[in-house]
Design a protein around this motif. Structure first.
Motif, PDB file in Angstrom:
ATOM      1  N   VAL A  54     -22.683 -17.307  -3.550  1.00 40.95           N
ATOM      2  CA  VAL A  54     -21.702 -16.249  -3.717  1.00 40.95           C
ATOM      3  C   VAL A  54     -22.239 -15.225  -4.690  1.00 40.95           C
ATOM      4  O   VAL A  54     -22.622 -15.592  -5.810  1.00 40.95           O
ATOM      5  CB  VAL A  54     -20.367 -16.824  -4.259  1.00 40.95           C
ATOM      6  N   PRO A  55     -22.346 -13.960  -4.290  1.00 42.39           N
ATOM      7  CA  PRO A  55     -22.864 -12.935  -5.200  1.00 42.39           C
ATOM      8  C   PRO A  55     -22.079 -12.920  -6.500  1.00 42.39           C
ATOM      9  O   PRO A  55     -20.860 -13.080  -6.500  1.00 42.39           O
ATOM     10  CB  PRO A  55     -22.659 -11.630  -4.413  1.00 42.39           C
ATOM     11  N   ALA A  56     -22.785 -12.737  -7.606  1.00 41.45           N
ATOM     12  CA  ALA A  56     -22.134 -12.733  -8.916  1.00 41.45           C
ATOM     13  C   ALA A  56     -21.069 -11.664  -8.979  1.00 41.45           C
ATOM     14  O   ALA A  56     -21.283 -10.531  -8.595  1.00 41.45           O
ATOM     15  CB  ALA A  56     -23.190 -12.489 -10.004  1.00 41.45           C
ATOM     16  N   GLY A  57     -19.890 -12.052  -9.461  1.00 34.99           N
ATOM     17  CA  GLY A  57     -18.801 -11.107  -9.649  1.00 34.99           C
ATOM     18  C   GLY A  57     -17.921 -10.925  -8.433  1.00 34.99           C
ATOM     19  O   GLY A  57     -16.843 -10.374  -8.539  1.00 34.99           O
ATOM     20  N   GLU A  58     -18.393 -11.375  -7.227  1.00 37.10           N
ATOM     21  CA  GLU A  58     -17.596 -11.147  -6.017  1.00 37.10           C
ATOM     22  C   GLU A  58     -16.299 -11.922  -6.068  1.00 37.10           C
ATOM     23  O   GLU A  58     -15.238 -11.429  -5.696  1.00 37.10           O
ATOM     24  CB  GLU A  58     -18.411 -11.551  -4.792  1.00 37.10           C
ATOM     25  N   GLU A  59     -16.368 -13.176  -6.530  1.00 33.20           N
ATOM     26  CA  GLU A  59     -15.172 -14.010  -6.589  1.00 33.20           C
ATOM     27  C   GLU A  59     -14.160 -13.435  -7.562  1.00 33.20           C
ATOM     28  O   GLU A  59     -12.971 -13.368  -7.288  1.00 33.20           O
ATOM     29  CB  GLU A  59     -15.584 -15.423  -7.016  1.00 33.20           C
ATOM     30  N   ALA A  60     -14.625 -12.988  -8.724  1.00 29.07           N
ATOM     31  CA  ALA A  60     -13.719 -12.416  -9.727  1.00 29.07           C
ATOM     32  C   ALA A  60     -13.078 -11.145  -9.222  1.00 29.07           C
ATOM     33  O   ALA A  60     -11.899 -10.884  -9.450  1.00 29.07           O
ATOM     34  CB  ALA A  60     -14.487 -12.140 -11.022  1.00 29.07           C
ATOM     35  N   GLU A  61     -13.875 -10.324  -8.501  1.00 33.09           N
ATOM     36  CA  GLU A  61     -13.349  -9.070  -7.990  1.00 33.09           C
ATOM     37  C   GLU A  61     -12.231  -9.330  -6.988  1.00 33.09           C
ATOM     38  O   GLU A  61     -11.196  -8.683  -7.000  1.00 33.09           O
ATOM     39  CB  GLU A  61     -14.473  -8.270  -7.327  1.00 33.09           C
ATOM     40  N   SER A  62     -12.470 -10.345  -6.118  1.00 32.43           N
ATOM     41  CA  SER A  62     -11.458 -10.689  -5.127  1.00 32.43           C
ATOM     42  C   SER A  62     -10.196 -11.181  -5.799  1.00 32.43           C
ATOM     43  O   SER A  62      -9.077 -10.858  -5.413  1.00 32.43           O
ATOM     44  CB  SER A  62     -12.009 -11.751  -4.169  1.00 32.43           C
ATOM     45  N   ALA A  63     -10.375 -12.010  -6.854  1.00 32.64           N
ATOM     46  CA  ALA A  63      -9.203 -12.572  -7.538  1.00 32.64           C
ATOM     47  C   ALA A  63      -8.406 -11.498  -8.262  1.00 32.64           C
ATOM     48  O   ALA A  63      -7.201 -11.612  -8.420  1.00 32.64           O
ATOM     49  CB  ALA A  63      -9.672 -13.635  -8.534  1.00 32.64           C
ATOM     50  N   GLY A  64      -9.076 -10.434  -8.738  1.00 31.23           N
ATOM     51  CA  GLY A  64      -8.389  -9.416  -9.513  1.00 31.23           C
ATOM     52  C   GLY A  64      -7.808  -8.281  -8.698  1.00 31.23           C
ATOM     53  O   GLY A  64      -7.237  -7.358  -9.253  1.00 31.23           O
ATOM     54  N   GLN A  65      -7.970  -8.326  -7.391  1.00 28.91           N
ATOM     55  CA  GLN A  65      -7.498  -7.223  -6.563  1.00 28.91           C
ATOM     56  C   GLN A  65      -5.976  -7.204  -6.520  1.00 28.91           C
ATOM     57  O   GLN A  65      -5.323  -8.219  -6.351  1.00 28.91           O
ATOM     58  CB  GLN A  65      -8.063  -7.374  -5.147  1.00 28.91           C
ATOM     59  N   ALA A  66      -5.398  -6.013  -6.662  1.00 26.37           N
ATOM     60  CA  ALA A  66      -3.948  -5.879  -6.658  1.00 26.37           C
ATOM     61  C   ALA A  66      -3.395  -6.052  -5.248  1.00 26.37           C
ATOM     62  O   ALA A  66      -3.953  -5.549  -4.287  1.00 26.37           O
ATOM     63  CB  ALA A  66      -3.542  -4.519  -7.228  1.00 26.37           C
ATOM     64  N   ARG A  67      -2.302  -6.755  -5.150  1.00 27.47           N
ATOM     65  CA  ARG A  67      -1.645  -6.998  -3.873  1.00 27.47           C
ATOM     66  C   ARG A  67      -0.328  -6.235  -3.854  1.00 27.47           C
ATOM     67  O   ARG A  67       0.469  -6.337  -4.769  1.00 27.47           O
ATOM     68  CB  ARG A  67      -1.405  -8.499  -3.719  1.00 27.47           C
ATOM     69  N   ALA A  68      -0.087  -5.451  -2.822  1.00 28.67           N
ATOM     70  CA  ALA A  68       1.164  -4.704  -2.717  1.00 28.67           C
ATOM     71  C   ALA A  68       2.307  -5.660  -2.413  1.00 28.67           C
ATOM     72  O   ALA A  68       2.178  -6.569  -1.592  1.00 28.67           O
ATOM     73  CB  ALA A  68       1.058  -3.648  -1.623  1.00 28.67           C
ATOM     74  N   ALA A  69       3.433  -5.468  -3.075  1.00 30.38           N
ATOM     75  CA  ALA A  69       4.595  -6.330  -2.871  1.00 30.38           C
ATOM     76  C   ALA A  69       5.859  -5.527  -3.140  1.00 30.38           C
ATOM     77  O   ALA A  69       5.842  -4.515  -3.845  1.00 30.38           O
ATOM     78  CB  ALA A  69       4.535  -7.540  -3.796  1.00 30.38           C
ATOM     79  N   SER A  70       6.961  -5.988  -2.579  1.00 31.87           N
ATOM     80  CA  SER A  70       8.251  -5.372  -2.885  1.00 31.87           C
ATOM     81  C   SER A  70       8.931  -6.184  -3.978  1.00 31.87           C
ATOM     82  O   SER A  70       8.554  -7.332  -4.257  1.00 31.87           O
ATOM     83  CB  SER A  70       9.132  -5.336  -1.630  1.00 31.87           C
ATOM     84  N   VAL A  71       9.940  -5.589  -4.599  1.00 33.42           N
ATOM     85  CA  VAL A  71      10.722  -6.311  -5.606  1.00 33.42           C
ATOM     86  C   VAL A  71      11.306  -7.574  -4.981  1.00 33.42           C
ATOM     87  O   VAL A  71      11.295  -8.654  -5.574  1.00 33.42           O
ATOM     88  CB  VAL A  71      11.842  -5.412  -6.168  1.00 33.42           C
ATOM     89  N   ALA A  72      11.807  -7.449  -3.760  1.00 29.79           N
ATOM     90  CA  ALA A  72      12.412  -8.590  -3.073  1.00 29.79           C
ATOM     91  C   ALA A  72      11.391  -9.694  -2.836  1.00 29.79           C
ATOM     92  O   ALA A  72      11.709 -10.883  -2.985  1.00 29.79           O
ATOM     93  CB  ALA A  72      13.027  -8.143  -1.751  1.00 29.79           C
ATOM     94  N   ASP A  73      10.159  -9.326  -2.461  1.00 24.60           N
ATOM     95  CA  ASP A  73       9.115 -10.328  -2.231  1.00 24.60           C
ATOM     96  C   ASP A  73       8.911 -11.188  -3.474  1.00 24.60           C
ATOM     97  O   ASP A  73       8.854 -12.422  -3.396  1.00 24.60           O
ATOM     98  CB  ASP A  73       7.783  -9.646  -1.884  1.00 24.60           C
ATOM     99  N   ILE A  74       8.798 -10.537  -4.617  1.00 21.60           N
ATOM    100  CA  ILE A  74       8.515 -11.263  -5.862  1.00 21.60           C
ATOM    101  C   ILE A  74       9.712 -12.089  -6.308  1.00 21.60           C
ATOM    102  O   ILE A  74       9.572 -13.250  -6.719  1.00 21.60           O
ATOM    103  CB  ILE A  74       8.091 -10.276  -6.966  1.00 21.60           C
ATOM    104  N   LEU A  75      10.909 -11.522  -6.216  1.00 20.64           N
ATOM    105  CA  LEU A  75      12.086 -12.253  -6.677  1.00 20.64           C
ATOM    106  C   LEU A  75      12.436 -13.420  -5.763  1.00 20.64           C
ATOM    107  O   LEU A  75      12.943 -14.447  -6.217  1.00 20.64           O
ATOM    108  CB  LEU A  75      13.287 -11.312  -6.788  1.00 20.64           C
ATOM    109  N   ASP A  76      12.151 -13.285  -4.478  1.00 22.93           N
ATOM    110  CA  ASP A  76      12.465 -14.368  -3.535  1.00 22.93           C
ATOM    111  C   ASP A  76      11.467 -15.514  -3.618  1.00 22.93           C
ATOM    112  O   ASP A  76      11.833 -16.679  -3.436  1.00 22.93           O
ATOM    113  CB  ASP A  76      12.496 -13.833  -2.103  1.00 22.93           C
ATOM    114  N   ASN A  77      10.188 -15.187  -3.883  1.00 24.54           N
ATOM    115  CA  ASN A  77       9.140 -16.219  -3.939  1.00 24.54           C
ATOM    116  C   ASN A  77       8.240 -15.990  -5.149  1.00 24.54           C
ATOM    117  O   ASN A  77       7.046 -15.699  -4.998  1.00 24.54           O
ATOM    118  CB  ASN A  77       8.300 -16.197  -2.655  1.00 24.54           C
TER     119      ASN A  77
END
Length: 330
Positions: A54-77
């Motif tokens: 695995v190229p250095a830093g690729e795993e960390a970059e993937s883990a730190g990527q922002a995921r779009a979500a709605s307020v309802a998505d977060i509050l429900d799960n």
């Protein structure tokens, strides 16, 4: 006789030298075979060994990527988001203090989502017109990107480096919260909200039970999966789109997993762009929507046909967003 002895001696010496050379050669071959069988410590894994680098830093970059979500998505799960970075947007329903707000809320999302600045908000806020003082009001539109976590006052206070009033923040203990590194504010214009209040609902909820939401004014966040024309597009849940390949999906799949959006003055959108839409959810009927929205559809378009009698939003506002903080200029 001496000649024969001399010749015999000479032959014997040459034979000895030959045997010595042969033994050396055998030792060299054996050493080479041994090294090949063991493999060098610095050698790359052999093809087909099943090992992957695995190229250095690729795993960390993937883990730190922002995921779009709605307020309802977060509050429900909430547990699905804890420990991850998310981008969430909504209208301010409560100003908790100079560095924290509650966004979302409404009759289907009663609590709303707490957003706390990872630094004091006046240091990280974007979107305040030049020369104007930073001030948050109810009904302002906020897009925040940061770590989603179960709120613990002492831990968050230590992390952000400024004081959180126990009397104010105590009620949020144990509830989902976003500690925002990015905070984009779209203030009210002349005292009028730039985006009308809608109940925050996730696309998955609408797709699963559309009849429950028909006739309601909703605020929905999602990713654009298909731009049908300048005023018509399809939005989907971003995570579902990535998992099921909806960005390249045929019309039938989008008709089952997405929500059609119709607006009379659509912004210039591109596929995979994140948007927040506010409007009334209705069962799609082309003739009704054309009359209400003042638009015209190509009824032969396969994507329009796929949403016949399906969920569609008569949008009053469409707010394009950018991943990781920021709003597009529309």
């Amino acid at each position: 006789m001496r000649e024969r002895k001399a010749r015999a001696l000479s032959v014997g010496r040459e034979d000895g030298r030959f045997r010595t050379w042969g033994v050396g050669l055998l030792l060299m071959l054996a050493s080479a075979l041994f090294l090949a069988s063991c493999g060098g410590a610095g050698d790359e894994p052999a093809s087909g060994s099943g090992e992957e680098t695995v190229p250095a830093g690729e795993e960390a970059e993937s883990a730190g990527q922002a995921r779009a979500a709605s307020v309802a998505d977060i509050l429900d799960n909430p547990s699905e988001f804890y420990g991850n970075t998310a981008t969430v947007s909504g209208l301010v329903t409560e100003v908790v203090g100079p560095n924290a707000v509650v966004i979302g809320g409404g009759e289907l999302v009663n609590e709303g989502l707490l957003v706390v600045g990872a630094q004091q908000l006046d240091q990280i806020v974007e979107g305040v017109p030049e020369g104007e003082a930073f001030e948050i009001q109810q009904q302002d539109l906020v897009q925040a990107t940061g770590n989603v976590r179960e709120f613990n006052l002492n831990e968050v206070e230590q992390e952000v480096g400024y004081e959180l009033d126990q009397g104010v923040f105590g009620e949020f203990e144990g509830r989902p919260a976003v500690v925002a590194d990015s905070f984009v504010l779209t203030p009210q214009a002349g005292g009028t909200t730039m985006m009308q209040q809608g109940t925050n609902v996730g696309i998955t909820e609408i797709v699963d039970q559309p009849a429950e939401f028909y006739g309601q004014n909703l605020t929905v966040s999602g990713a654009v999966a298909e731009v049908i024309d300048p005023n018509t597009f399809v939005i989907v849940n971003e995570q579902t789109a990535e998992q099921e390949g909806l960005y390249e999906a045929e019309a039938g799949a989008l008709g089952e997993q997405g929500v059609l959006v119709s607006t009379s003055n659509g912004p210039n959108l591109t596929e995979q762009q994140t948007v927040q839409v506010t409007g009334t959810l209705e069962q799609f009927d082309a003739a009704t929507f054309e009359q209400e929205m003042g638009v015209q559809y190509d009824v032969n378009n396969e994507f329009v046909s796929a949403f016949a009698d399906g969920p569609a939003i008569m949008a009053t506002q469409v707010q394009p967003m950018m991943q990781g903080g920021g709003t597009t200029s529309q």
